[in-house]
Design an enzyme around this catalytic site. Structure first.
Site, short mmCIF file in Angstrom:
data_model
loop_
_atom_site.label_atom_id
_atom_site.label_comp_id
_atom_site.label_asym_id
_atom_site.label_seq_id
_atom_site.Cartn_x
_atom_site.Cartn_y
_atom_site.Cartn_z
N GLU A 96 1.05 -1.61 -0.13
CA GLU A 96 0.53 -0.04 -0.08
C GLU A 96 1.07 1.37 0.31
O GLU A 96 2.04 1.21 0.60
CB GLU A 96 -0.87 0.04 1.73
CG GLU A 96 -1.82 -0.75 1.86
CD GLU A 96 -3.18 -0.77 2.29
OE1 GLU A 96 -2.40 -0.02 3.49
OE2 GLU A 96 -2.90 -2.29 3.60
N GLY A 162 5.93 -2.52 7.29
CA GLY A 162 7.43 -2.83 6.67
C GLY A 162 7.37 -1.95 8.02
O GLY A 162 7.78 -1.09 7.87
N ASN A 301 -5.86 3.28 15.93
CA ASN A 301 -6.72 2.24 15.04
C ASN A 301 -7.30 1.70 15.08
O ASN A 301 -6.73 0.82 15.11
CB ASN A 301 -6.32 2.62 13.64
CG ASN A 301 -6.24 4.10 13.05
OD1 ASN A 301 -7.36 4.53 12.87
ND2 ASN A 301 -4.94 4.62 12.39
N CYS A 344 -2.08 1.96 7.72
CA CYS A 344 -1.14 0.87 7.62
C CYS A 344 -1.84 -0.33 7.57
O CYS A 344 -2.23 -1.15 8.79
CB CYS A 344 -0.11 0.76 8.43
SG CYS A 344 1.29 0.39 8.21
#
Ligand code: SAH
Length: 367
Positions: A96, A162, A301, A344
């Site tokens: 992403e 990552g 989140n 993320c």
């Protein structure tokens, strides 16, 4: 022609390396390197290099590998215009990137690995571990492709999927490529790298002399809490980490940015805000009015696979107020792209999940 990873990756080459390869190995004139390098940095692969003869494009595709990712899906937030890309890599893996629009320019958050091995308890990217590290060209390619799609990027944050310092050599090569005046020429001051705290690599990064902004995912003010939510703390505890940060600041002169994800009942009490302030004063002495750091407070989140709850508005504001009163520059991060799942790792997971579900439907078993 099949894109063969065993060949040299043209997307990971500096312009000098490309010129050398083309003139020495393929016997081509120098100006071809200029043309090809320009295309690559514009996010265009061999087939789209229209000012090259077709035979030459085929020759390049036969001799070289190109790690430029493809846009698999694109989501645009109706609320703030934030764009999320799902990129497909040469081997079918998905990563992403997110493009955010600010008054100072457009910023892209890029991924550095497929998945992550760091195991942070609140993070969606690490749930299935790390599949592989990204090539320098795959990091550059996220920006080049987004630009080709109209993104006009001027800032980069390495804060996607990552752990960039776990892919150190490729990240360093990427930084050389992206800051090069032959390439996208993005200044080091417009680049930040976020790490969960691989202290030994922080010393090395300082000595690479890029002067990029270092962001530290701190998320706790004591080792017991940090080790519980971030297993990396068992190897590099807060003392080792902040000592490395201090070295980074002294060596590069760059103010350090700290990320602090607020989790209800875990790390968000007023007492913990004071302990955090104490910690910063211990490592970054306040001889000026403000410490050479910035703290980003991020209400966690909620990830469906994890049971952490986000802090209340009140707790977040109180936390920020305590830090600010103690002359620590702290801001609460604005949430961008709330309607496109922009944080993320979550989108990649739901994409992989969807793929698996479809496969389960048609074949009746997991493949
Ligand atoms: N591995 C690097 C960069 C990727 S994570 C790092 O750890 O910094 C990017 C940032 O998002 C980190 O600060 C990470 O702690 C944070 N993050 C991950 N999951 C999150 C969540 N569910 N809510 C809020 N922040 C999260």
């Amino acid at each position: 022609m099949e894109n063969n990873i065993n060949r040299p990756d043209i997307m990971s080459m500096t312009k000098d390396e490309l010129r050398q390869y083309l003139t020495q190995k393929l016997d081509l004139p120098k100006f071809r390197a200029d043309q090809i390098y320009e295309w690559l940095n514009k996010g265009v692969g061999f087939e789209g290099m229209t000012n090259l003869p077709k035979a030459l494009r085929e020759k390049l595709a036969n001799e070289l590998f190109c790690s430029l990712p493809e846009i698999e899906e694109k989501f645009v937030s109706k609320i703030d215009g934030t764009v999320k890309y799902l990129f497909k890599l040469y081997d079918g893996n998905i990563i992403e990137s997110v493009v955010m629009h600010y008054s100072h320019g457009n910023s892209i958050c890029i991924s550095s690995e497929v998945g992550c091995n760091m195991g942070c308890r609140f993070c969606a990217s690490t749930i299935d571990g790390m599949k592989r590290k990204l090539l320098p060209g795959e990091m550059l390619g996220q920006i080049a492709r987004a630009n080709a799609d109209g993104a006009d990027i001027s800032n980069i944050v390495m804060m996607g999927i990552g752990e960039p310092l776990d892919n150190f050599d490729n990240v360093i090569k990427f930084l050389h490529l992206v800051t090069s005046e032959n390439g996208l020429n993005i200044g080091a001051r417009h680049i930040s790298l976020s790490t969960c705290g691989l202290a030994d690599k922080i010393y090395e990064l300082a000595r690479e002399s890029f002067g990029i902004t270092l962001s530290i995912s701190l998320h706790a003010c004591d080792d017991a809490t940090r080790s519980e939510i971030m297993p990396v703390n068992k190897k590099y505890n807060i003392e080792k980490l902040l000592t490395a940060c201090k070295d980074y600041f002294i060596t590069t002169g760059r103010r350090i940015s700290f990320e602090y994800t607020l989790i209800a009942g875990k790390n968000d009490s007023p007492d913990q805000a004071h302990k955090l302030a104490d910690l910063f004063y211990k490592y970054f002495t306040a001889d000026s009015k403000l410490l050479p750091i910035h703290v980003n407070l991020i209400p966690v989140n909620e990830v469906k696979e994890r049971d952490f709850k986000t802090s209340s508005r009140d707790a977040v504001n109180k936390f920020a107020e305590i830090l600010n009163k103690r002359k620590i520059n702290a801001t609460v991060r604005r949430k961008l792209g709330p309607d496109i799942n922009a944080s993320c790792g979550q989108l990649r997971r739901s994409y992989e999940q969807k793929k698996t579900d479809t496969l389960l439907d048609t074949k009746g078993s997991r493949v």
